[in-house]
Design an enzyme around this catalytic site. Sequence first.
Site, PDB file in Angstrom:
ATOM      1  N   HIS A 212      -6.190   2.657  -6.615  1.00 46.10           N
ATOM      2  CA  HIS A 212      -4.908   3.212  -6.201  1.00 46.10           C
ATOM      3  C   HIS A 212      -4.219   2.352  -5.140  1.00 46.10           C
ATOM      4  O   HIS A 212      -3.191   2.736  -4.584  1.00 46.10           O
ATOM      5  CB  HIS A 212      -5.152   4.633  -5.655  1.00 46.10           C
ATOM      6  CG  HIS A 212      -3.944   5.480  -5.541  1.00 46.10           C
ATOM      7  ND1 HIS A 212      -3.527   6.038  -4.354  1.00 46.10           N
ATOM      8  CD2 HIS A 212      -3.034   5.880  -6.467  1.00 46.10           C
ATOM      9  CE1 HIS A 212      -2.443   6.757  -4.551  1.00 46.10           C
ATOM     10  NE2 HIS A 212      -2.107   6.679  -5.815  1.00 46.10           N
ATOM     11  N   LYS A 214      -2.069  -0.515  -3.164  1.00 45.91           N
ATOM     12  CA  LYS A 214      -0.734  -1.093  -3.366  1.00 45.91           C
ATOM     13  C   LYS A 214      -0.534  -2.133  -2.279  1.00 45.91           C
ATOM     14  O   LYS A 214      -0.066  -1.807  -1.179  1.00 45.91           O
ATOM     15  CB  LYS A 214       0.330   0.001  -3.297  1.00 45.91           C
ATOM     16  CG  LYS A 214       0.068   1.175  -4.247  1.00 45.91           C
ATOM     17  CD  LYS A 214       0.834   2.402  -3.815  1.00 45.91           C
ATOM     18  CE  LYS A 214       0.541   3.590  -4.708  1.00 45.91           C
ATOM     19  NZ  LYS A 214      -0.848   4.079  -4.557  1.00 45.91           N
ATOM     20  N   ASP A 219       0.037 -16.151   1.238  1.00 45.76           N
ATOM     21  CA  ASP A 219      -0.479 -17.280   2.012  1.00 45.76           C
ATOM     22  C   ASP A 219      -1.472 -16.869   3.099  1.00 45.76           C
ATOM     23  O   ASP A 219      -1.730 -17.644   4.030  1.00 45.76           O
ATOM     24  CB  ASP A 219       0.673 -18.066   2.660  1.00 45.76           C
ATOM     25  CG  ASP A 219       1.571 -18.732   1.628  1.00 45.76           C
ATOM     26  OD1 ASP A 219       1.098 -18.962   0.500  1.00 45.76           O
ATOM     27  OD2 ASP A 219       2.738 -19.019   1.948  1.00 45.76           O
ATOM     28  N   HIS A 389       6.622  10.776  -1.319  1.00 45.30           N
ATOM     29  CA  HIS A 389       5.401  10.143  -1.796  1.00 45.30           C
ATOM     30  C   HIS A 389       4.670   9.375  -0.700  1.00 45.30           C
ATOM     31  O   HIS A 389       3.614   8.798  -0.945  1.00 45.30           O
ATOM     32  CB  HIS A 389       5.765   9.197  -2.954  1.00 45.30           C
ATOM     33  CG  HIS A 389       4.614   8.612  -3.685  1.00 45.30           C
ATOM     34  ND1 HIS A 389       4.220   7.290  -3.531  1.00 45.30           N
ATOM     35  CD2 HIS A 389       3.752   9.150  -4.584  1.00 45.30           C
ATOM     36  CE1 HIS A 389       3.186   7.042  -4.312  1.00 45.30           C
ATOM     37  NE2 HIS A 389       2.872   8.151  -4.950  1.00 45.30           N
ATOM     38  N   LYS A 391       2.377   8.276   2.534  1.00 42.64           N
ATOM     39  CA  LYS A 391       1.072   8.654   3.047  1.00 42.64           C
ATOM     40  C   LYS A 391       1.001   8.170   4.493  1.00 42.64           C
ATOM     41  O   LYS A 391       0.695   7.005   4.769  1.00 42.64           O
ATOM     42  CB  LYS A 391      -0.054   8.021   2.237  1.00 42.64           C
ATOM     43  CG  LYS A 391       0.001   8.349   0.712  1.00 42.64           C
ATOM     44  CD  LYS A 391       0.795   7.337  -0.045  1.00 42.64           C
ATOM     45  CE  LYS A 391       0.579   7.392  -1.547  1.00 42.64           C
ATOM     46  NZ  LYS A 391       0.853   8.643  -2.205  1.00 42.64           N
ATOM     47  N   ASP A 396      -1.249  11.996  18.120  1.00 41.39           N
ATOM     48  CA  ASP A 396      -0.830  11.892  19.518  1.00 41.39           C
ATOM     49  C   ASP A 396       0.369  10.954  19.633  1.00 41.39           C
ATOM     50  O   ASP A 396       1.247  10.979  18.776  1.00 41.39           O
ATOM     51  CB  ASP A 396      -2.010  11.459  20.393  1.00 41.39           C
ATOM     52  CG  ASP A 396      -3.162  12.464  20.344  1.00 41.39           C
ATOM     53  OD1 ASP A 396      -2.895  13.647  20.071  1.00 41.39           O
ATOM     54  OD2 ASP A 396      -4.320  12.061  20.549  1.00 41.39           O
TER      55      ASP A 396
END
Length: 470
Positions: A212, A214, A219, A389, A391, A396
């Site tokens: 999953h 991404k 370089d 979508h 995440k 704090d």
Amino acid sequence: MNTAWTVLLGVVAIGIVAICVFRAVVSARTPQSAAGWVIFLLAAPWFGVPAYVFFGHHKLRDYSEARRRSRELRGPLNRQAQAYPPDEAARTRLLAFERLVQLPTVGGNGVELLIDGAATYQAMFEAIEAAQDYICLQSFTIIDDAVGQDFATRLIAAVARGVKVWVIYDGVGSYGLSRSYLRKLREAGIRILDPKETRGPRSRLQINFRNHRKTLIVDGRIGFVGGHNISETYLGRHPHYGHWRDTHLRITGPIVAQLQLAFVEDWHWATDENLSESLTWEPGKEEEGGMTALIAPMGPGDRMDTGALFFVSAISAARSRVWIASPYFVPDVDAISALISAALRGCDVRLLVPDIADHYLTWLAAFAFYDDIRAAGVRIYRYTNGFMHQKVVLVDDDLVAIGSANLDNRSFRLNFETMAVVSDPGLAETVEAMLSADLNCSFLLEKSLKEQPLKVRIGAPLARLLAPVL
């Protein structure tokens, strides 16, 4: 069929069920999981056995072995902790994550927040166009649409000027990717892995495990990690979802090497080919006033349930606040307990989830968990400006985690995920402003499950039964 064959088939069937039951008892992570599989296998073996073959595992032994063989790469990365020393107070905040993923906390990092698809793709395209040596691209989903073609055009142009390009995609997430698209990339000289042709979960009938991640590495000096796949849906062009709210990071500094390590390990597992000698492992010039951070790769090849422990550790570290944005909320008992505990000790605990569904069963199952955490003081906000979508975890005023992991069992134990974890008050302030804007596009959930529409009241408890694989 004669009696002898009937008896033989009966014995074989009983033997298969017995083997599955034994494996469920000795390998399930929790007693509840073991009991659930045993009941399912004995009560409905014709359905239970195939389900267990595909969904009953939560570890990949061959990946674990391949990952251990790549540990020699961690020597140089560990030495970077001395070359790029972290702020000691910030390192203390990240110590649990450092020990969990066995990668060092390092200083001298640059972290730039990229909000939504237009900003993310523009930054990625600029990095690809400036590449001089190599590009490593990994995406759960690649779609042959306008955005997919934009990536293809730039990657092919990079190869034409002498840049090496490696691409990894997931076979389930990219199930509709056309052969002509892959052929065009390969004919241009791009190394692209087809999951059907390489070692991995598909070859072991373990389609339950998905990659999953991404990420993009250019370089060895610039990296990207977050929630965006490669599709024009992420530009808000989907006719059903409309605006697509997502978050990515552009990173520089020594954590780029850690992000690159996860790519190398995935490539090695799939092909037995070690790319490490072809890549750069030094980050270049240290960022002035750089941030303290580390990369947290996680997945079913780890000895511990790193995905689950990552979220529990983040929530448990909260002293005053924990805000989590996740498109899916199908937690386990440990995550629920951590959220409740944080709320009970007086933390401002907020969960931001989408109001609309892209995976209905997952969306439905979440309602079965809301009442328990709301009773402890957790506030649940439902995002209404399209689909959300991203995440993101904000703890704090100094701890931020952004990447690909959702607050669900699939990210906890079944998917390969990557999160960037940063301890920096400035970045935390920027993320707070971003999430506050998202909360202004949301409404506070106040209705209990009993007050929801009939289909939700009935469906949520049933969908919750599938929580281990949702």
